[in-house]
Each structure stands twice: as structure tokens, then as C-alpha cells.
Scaffold this active site. Sequence first.
Site, PDB file in Angstrom:
ATOM      1  CG  ASP A   8     -25.783  -5.528  63.972  1.00 16.12           C
ATOM      2  OD1 ASP A   8     -24.705  -6.115  64.201  1.00 16.12           O
ATOM      3  OD2 ASP A   8     -25.853  -4.469  63.316  1.00 16.12           O
ATOM      4  CD  GLU A  67     -22.386  -9.224  63.319  1.00 16.23           C
ATOM      5  OE1 GLU A  67     -21.341  -8.550  63.200  1.00 16.23           O
ATOM      6  OE2 GLU A  67     -23.444  -8.957  62.719  1.00 16.23           O
ATOM      7  CG  ASP A 139     -27.259  -0.691  62.858  1.00 17.00           C
ATOM      8  OD1 ASP A 139     -26.172  -1.292  62.826  1.00 17.00           O
ATOM      9  OD2 ASP A 139     -27.358   0.543  62.749  1.00 17.00           O
TER      10      ASP A 139
END
Length: 172
Positions: A8, A67, A139
Site C-alpha cells: 500500500d 494498489e 496501512d
Amino acid sequence: MAVILGIDPGSRKTGFGIIHFEGGRSEYITSGVIRLSAGELPERLGVIHASLTELIELHCPQQLAIEQVFMAKSAGSALKLGQARGAAIVACVAQQMAVSEYSARQIKQSVVGTGAADKAQVQHMVKVLLKLPAEPQEDAADALAAALCHAHTQQSMISMAGATSVRRRRIR
């Protein structure tokens, strides 16, 4: 199947999570957050690259799930996010890892069942799916969710490729 690194990305905090996925089962290996100082962006990108390189050398993941960039609060934020992603991807590609990108919506849909899930729902489902004793940091949970999304996607593709028949219905 594989050891999967989920990331992330962020220019202030970059979450990471590593799972082992085989035979439809996911096993937690490690996760955490790379916290970046308030220094200049090039220095922070160097920290992301170096930290991930060290993590990759330690755990030997074969695949990366990261992502995709989304339009954040401003174009400047999106550019910084893109650069953080770039540093992470380069660290992985330099180690010959396969790279797969997923939208935040795809990741949430895969893990929670809805693409509109909030952070708390993602944390809870990651805890449940990986049988963790506590919910991981936000996260880190997002990174683990990316790894789980990749594992589920790969498993679905393998299942579809191995299907012996396909049933089709007419849509009326």
C-alpha cells in the site's frame, strides 16, 4: 502457489504485507509500515526502495500486488503517490518479481465483499482471513488485503483455466 508481497504505497507511510498462498489457503508471514521522515521526496523514495529491497531479500516473495494510483486530494498528492509506487515497483522488478496492480475498489471487493468498504472493515476481514490475533495497522492491513486480492484472483484464474466445462445460459 507463491509467496506474495502486498504494498500500500504512500509518500509518508508505505504499508507492506507478505503471505504464503497455496492450495486455496493463505498464511500470514509478516507485515508492517515503512514510516518516512519529513525529508525531501527523493530521500523518502530511497528509503522505500532500500526498505523493500531488504524485505524482499529476507522473505523471497515471487509476486507483488500493489494498489493502483487514484486521484487523491490533489494532483500533487497523486504525483507523489505515483513516485512512491514507482520506487516500490522498481525494488521488486530488480529482484525479478512479477507485478500485478489492483484498484482500491478491487482489493476491497475481494477481501470484504464490497468495493465501498472502509478501513475498519478491511482491517477486520484481514484479521479474520489470516487468523491474526489482532487487527493489523491500517496501512499494513491494506497491503495484506492487496496480497489476498492477488491470491484470490490467481486462484480464480487457475480454476477457470482448469474448468472442464462451461455452462452458458441465454439472457432474455
